[in-house]
Write a protein that holds these residues in place. Structure first.
Motif, PDB file in Angstrom:
ATOM      1  N   ARG A  95      45.753  63.765 148.799  1.00 52.02           N
ATOM      2  CA  ARG A  95      46.393  62.657 149.488  1.00 52.02           C
ATOM      3  C   ARG A  95      47.735  63.039 150.094  1.00 52.02           C
ATOM      4  O   ARG A  95      48.074  62.620 151.203  1.00 52.02           O
ATOM      5  CB  ARG A  95      46.568  61.482 148.529  1.00 52.02           C
ATOM      6  N   GLU A  96      48.530  63.849 149.392  1.00 51.44           N
ATOM      7  CA  GLU A  96      49.840  64.224 149.924  1.00 51.44           C
ATOM      8  C   GLU A  96      49.761  65.015 151.220  1.00 51.44           C
ATOM      9  O   GLU A  96      50.731  65.104 151.955  1.00 51.44           O
ATOM     10  CB  GLU A  96      50.624  65.061 148.891  1.00 51.44           C
ATOM     11  N   PHE A  97      48.584  65.567 151.489  1.00 51.95           N
ATOM     12  CA  PHE A  97      48.481  66.460 152.631  1.00 51.95           C
ATOM     13  C   PHE A  97      47.579  65.904 153.730  1.00 51.95           C
ATOM     14  O   PHE A  97      47.164  66.612 154.620  1.00 51.95           O
ATOM     15  CB  PHE A  97      47.955  67.824 152.169  1.00 51.95           C
ATOM     16  N   THR A  98      47.265  64.600 153.637  1.00 56.11           N
ATOM     17  CA  THR A  98      46.468  63.963 154.688  1.00 56.11           C
ATOM     18  C   THR A  98      47.373  63.157 155.592  1.00 56.11           C
ATOM     19  O   THR A  98      48.446  62.698 155.188  1.00 56.11           O
ATOM     20  CB  THR A  98      45.404  63.022 154.076  1.00 56.11           C
ATOM     21  N   ALA A  99      46.954  62.989 156.844  1.00 54.66           N
ATOM     22  CA  ALA A  99      47.754  62.268 157.824  1.00 54.66           C
ATOM     23  C   ALA A  99      47.724  60.776 157.554  1.00 54.66           C
ATOM     24  O   ALA A  99      46.764  60.260 157.015  1.00 54.66           O
ATOM     25  CB  ALA A  99      47.220  62.553 159.209  1.00 54.66           C
ATOM     26  N   MET A 130      34.510  73.251 150.367  1.00 49.43           N
ATOM     27  CA  MET A 130      34.897  72.749 149.053  1.00 49.43           C
ATOM     28  C   MET A 130      36.412  72.884 148.893  1.00 49.43           C
ATOM     29  O   MET A 130      37.033  73.774 149.477  1.00 49.43           O
ATOM     30  CB  MET A 130      34.190  73.570 147.971  1.00 49.43           C
ATOM     31  N   THR A 131      37.000  71.996 148.119  1.00 46.18           N
ATOM     32  CA  THR A 131      38.420  72.091 147.793  1.00 46.18           C
ATOM     33  C   THR A 131      38.578  72.924 146.534  1.00 46.18           C
ATOM     34  O   THR A 131      37.982  72.615 145.496  1.00 46.18           O
ATOM     35  CB  THR A 131      39.023  70.693 147.570  1.00 46.18           C
ATOM     36  N   LEU A 132      39.389  73.981 146.616  1.00 42.40           N
ATOM     37  CA  LEU A 132      39.614  74.873 145.482  1.00 42.40           C
ATOM     38  C   LEU A 132      41.100  74.948 145.187  1.00 42.40           C
ATOM     39  O   LEU A 132      41.902  75.267 146.070  1.00 42.40           O
ATOM     40  CB  LEU A 132      39.062  76.268 145.771  1.00 42.40           C
ATOM     41  N   ILE A 133      41.459  74.620 143.942  1.00 41.05           N
ATOM     42  CA  ILE A 133      42.857  74.530 143.514  1.00 41.05           C
ATOM     43  C   ILE A 133      43.052  75.407 142.286  1.00 41.05           C
ATOM     44  O   ILE A 133      42.196  75.437 141.396  1.00 41.05           O
ATOM     45  CB  ILE A 133      43.227  73.064 143.174  1.00 41.05           C
ATOM     46  N   GLY A 134      44.149  76.130 142.229  1.00 34.72           N
ATOM     47  CA  GLY A 134      44.424  76.983 141.083  1.00 34.72           C
ATOM     48  C   GLY A 134      45.850  76.860 140.588  1.00 34.72           C
ATOM     49  O   GLY A 134      46.695  76.217 141.213  1.00 34.72           O
ATOM     50  N   TYR A 190      35.974  64.305 152.029  1.00 33.87           N
ATOM     51  CA  TYR A 190      35.687  63.239 151.067  1.00 33.87           C
ATOM     52  C   TYR A 190      35.244  63.874 149.758  1.00 33.87           C
ATOM     53  O   TYR A 190      34.513  64.869 149.762  1.00 33.87           O
ATOM     54  CB  TYR A 190      34.574  62.316 151.593  1.00 33.87           C
ATOM     55  N   PRO A 191      35.703  63.324 148.617  1.00 35.98           N
ATOM     56  CA  PRO A 191      36.641  62.218 148.416  1.00 35.98           C
ATOM     57  C   PRO A 191      38.085  62.695 148.536  1.00 35.98           C
ATOM     58  O   PRO A 191      38.341  63.888 148.673  1.00 35.98           O
ATOM     59  CB  PRO A 191      36.335  61.785 146.979  1.00 35.98           C
ATOM     60  N   VAL A 192      39.017  61.743 148.442  1.00 41.18           N
ATOM     61  CA  VAL A 192      40.451  62.069 148.504  1.00 41.18           C
ATOM     62  C   VAL A 192      41.081  61.765 147.149  1.00 41.18           C
ATOM     63  O   VAL A 192      40.909  60.673 146.604  1.00 41.18           O
ATOM     64  CB  VAL A 192      41.146  61.257 149.616  1.00 41.18           C
ATOM     65  N   SER A 239      33.756  63.215 142.489  1.00 39.48           N
ATOM     66  CA  SER A 239      34.560  63.687 141.359  1.00 39.48           C
ATOM     67  C   SER A 239      35.213  65.041 141.601  1.00 39.48           C
ATOM     68  O   SER A 239      34.906  65.754 142.555  1.00 39.48           O
ATOM     69  CB  SER A 239      33.680  63.769 140.103  1.00 39.48           C
ATOM     70  N   MET A 240      36.100  65.385 140.690  1.00 44.28           N
ATOM     71  CA  MET A 240      36.727  66.702 140.622  1.00 44.28           C
ATOM     72  C   MET A 240      36.379  67.317 139.276  1.00 44.28           C
ATOM     73  O   MET A 240      36.422  66.637 138.250  1.00 44.28           O
ATOM     74  CB  MET A 240      38.251  66.581 140.731  1.00 44.28           C
ATOM     75  N   VAL A 241      36.017  68.601 139.268  1.00 49.68           N
ATOM     76  CA  VAL A 241      35.806  69.300 138.011  1.00 49.68           C
ATOM     77  C   VAL A 241      37.025  70.174 137.751  1.00 49.68           C
ATOM     78  O   VAL A 241      37.536  70.840 138.649  1.00 49.68           O
ATOM     79  CB  VAL A 241      34.506  70.132 138.016  1.00 49.68           C
ATOM     80  N   PHE A 242      37.517  70.110 136.513  1.00 47.17           N
ATOM     81  CA  PHE A 242      38.703  70.884 136.127  1.00 47.17           C
ATOM     82  C   PHE A 242      38.314  71.852 135.023  1.00 47.17           C
ATOM     83  O   PHE A 242      37.634  71.470 134.058  1.00 47.17           O
ATOM     84  CB  PHE A 242      39.809  69.950 135.634  1.00 47.17           C
ATOM     85  N   VAL A 243      38.708  73.124 135.174  1.00 48.43           N
ATOM     86  CA  VAL A 243      38.343  74.152 134.200  1.00 48.43           C
ATOM     87  C   VAL A 243      39.602  74.714 133.546  1.00 48.43           C
ATOM     88  O   VAL A 243      40.650  74.830 134.170  1.00 48.43           O
ATOM     89  CB  VAL A 243      37.510  75.272 134.846  1.00 48.43           C
ATOM     90  N   SER A 244      39.452  75.083 132.276  1.00 48.83           N
ATOM     91  CA  SER A 244      40.611  75.472 131.481  1.00 48.83           C
ATOM     92  C   SER A 244      41.072  76.904 131.723  1.00 48.83           C
ATOM     93  O   SER A 244      42.143  77.291 131.285  1.00 48.83           O
ATOM     94  CB  SER A 244      40.303  75.288 129.982  1.00 48.83           C
ATOM     95  N   GLY A 245      40.253  77.714 132.387  1.00 49.82           N
ATOM     96  CA  GLY A 245      40.631  79.104 132.642  1.00 49.82           C
ATOM     97  C   GLY A 245      40.782  79.382 134.119  1.00 49.82           C
ATOM     98  O   GLY A 245      41.352  78.591 134.869  1.00 49.82           O
TER      99      GLY A 245
END
Length: 287
Positions: free
Chosen positions: A283-287, A262-266, A148-150, A219-225
């Motif tokens: 969401r695309e990767f949840t059942a 934690m969810t970590l995306i790059g 959570y969250p999705v 929430s999601m935090v997005f970083v520019s680098g």
């Protein structure tokens, strides 16, 4: 067009005018330009010990002027010196100097071992000034709730464009990092810029604290680098479950994120991104 909050609008001190020699083909001519300002900021705290008020300098960081109060509040939280915004009684900038004082509530519990470290932080790295790796092993006060969250993948993919539109100072200088907070609907809730990516994160988190907002856990935090260890650490200290970045994460950042679920995306682009851990929140990767 995304509207900027008053606090996020660039201050007069956030940019510095310069004269450059502009070269175009065989033509060289002087031209006016602006740079992102970089100046030191000393953060001091005033706290009560054994019935007496004490003042302690705890950090000197190289930052872009603006949102200094939020930077100080965010720094105190992400370094584990405070746990909630309620522990702050007042924040005051010292006039005509790069010093900011944070007065804590009389009943605020302070870990004195953290005050024994005198931080010097460059604009490029929030960890370099610490004497040992033990100094960054802070206790995470807000454990994350798994799964959570999705978020929909499109919210992640569109984040770079939405952040870019909101970067007022970057538009003028091209020389700043940015952090932005998004909700699951893709709305940009808050954005901060600074020459230091860790400062931008502290400004973002501190701004939320000072506004009395309670949106971190949703929430999601997005970083520019890139997604470095210290950015993952700061997001965890605030209880933010998802961090995404335009650039790559470091190996230590992935280890820390995975350890705390934690969810970590790059490498986020308009058509793709990499998930390093915590894919169950997409969401695309949840059942």
């Amino acid at each position: 067009m995304i509207a900027h909050s008053e606090e996020n609008m660039p201050s007069d001190r956030s940019v510095s005018p310069v004269t450059v020699i502009r070269v175009c083909g065989a033509i060289m001519q002087p031209a006016a330009d602006v740079l992102a300002t970089e100046e030191p900021l000393e953060i001091r705290i005033i706290y009560q010990l054994e019935g007496r008020r004490k003042q302690q300098p705890i950090s000197v960081t190289m930052r872009t002027p603006g949102e200094d109060e939020s930077l100080a509040a965010g720094f105190l939280l992400t370094e584990g010196i405070i746990q909630t915004a309620d522990q702050i009684e007042a924040i005051h900038a010292c006039r005509h100097s790069n010093v900011i004082r944070v007065r804590l509530q009389a009943d605020a519990t302070i870990d004195l071992s953290k005050l024994q470290r005198h931080f010097y932080t460059s604009s490029s790295c929030g960890v370099c000034g610490k004497s040992s790796i033990d100094a960054v092993k802070t206790v995470v006060p807000h454990p994350l709730t798994s799964e959570y969250p999705v978020f929909a993948g499109d919210v992640v993919r569109h984040a770079p464009e939405r952040l870019r539109i909101a970067q007022a100072v970057f538009e003028r200088t091209g020389g700043l990092h940015a952090c932005a907070l998004f909700n699951s609907a893709g709305q940009l809730l808050r954005m901060s810029e600074d020459v230091g990516r860790h400062n931008a994160m502290d400004k973002l988190i501190g701004g939320e604290l000072r506004a009395g907002a309670d949106r971190f856990r949703d929430s999601m935090v997005f970083v520019s680098g890139r997604a470095s260890f210290e950015l993952v650490q700061k997001a965890l200290m605030a209880g933010i479950p998802i961090i995404a970045a335009i650039g790559a994460p470091s190996s230590l950042a992935v280890q820390l994120a995975a350890q705390h679920e934690m969810t970590l995306i790059g490498f986020v682009r308009s058509d793709r991104f990499n998930i390093y851990c915590g894919g169950e929140r997409l969401r695309e990767f949840t059942a």
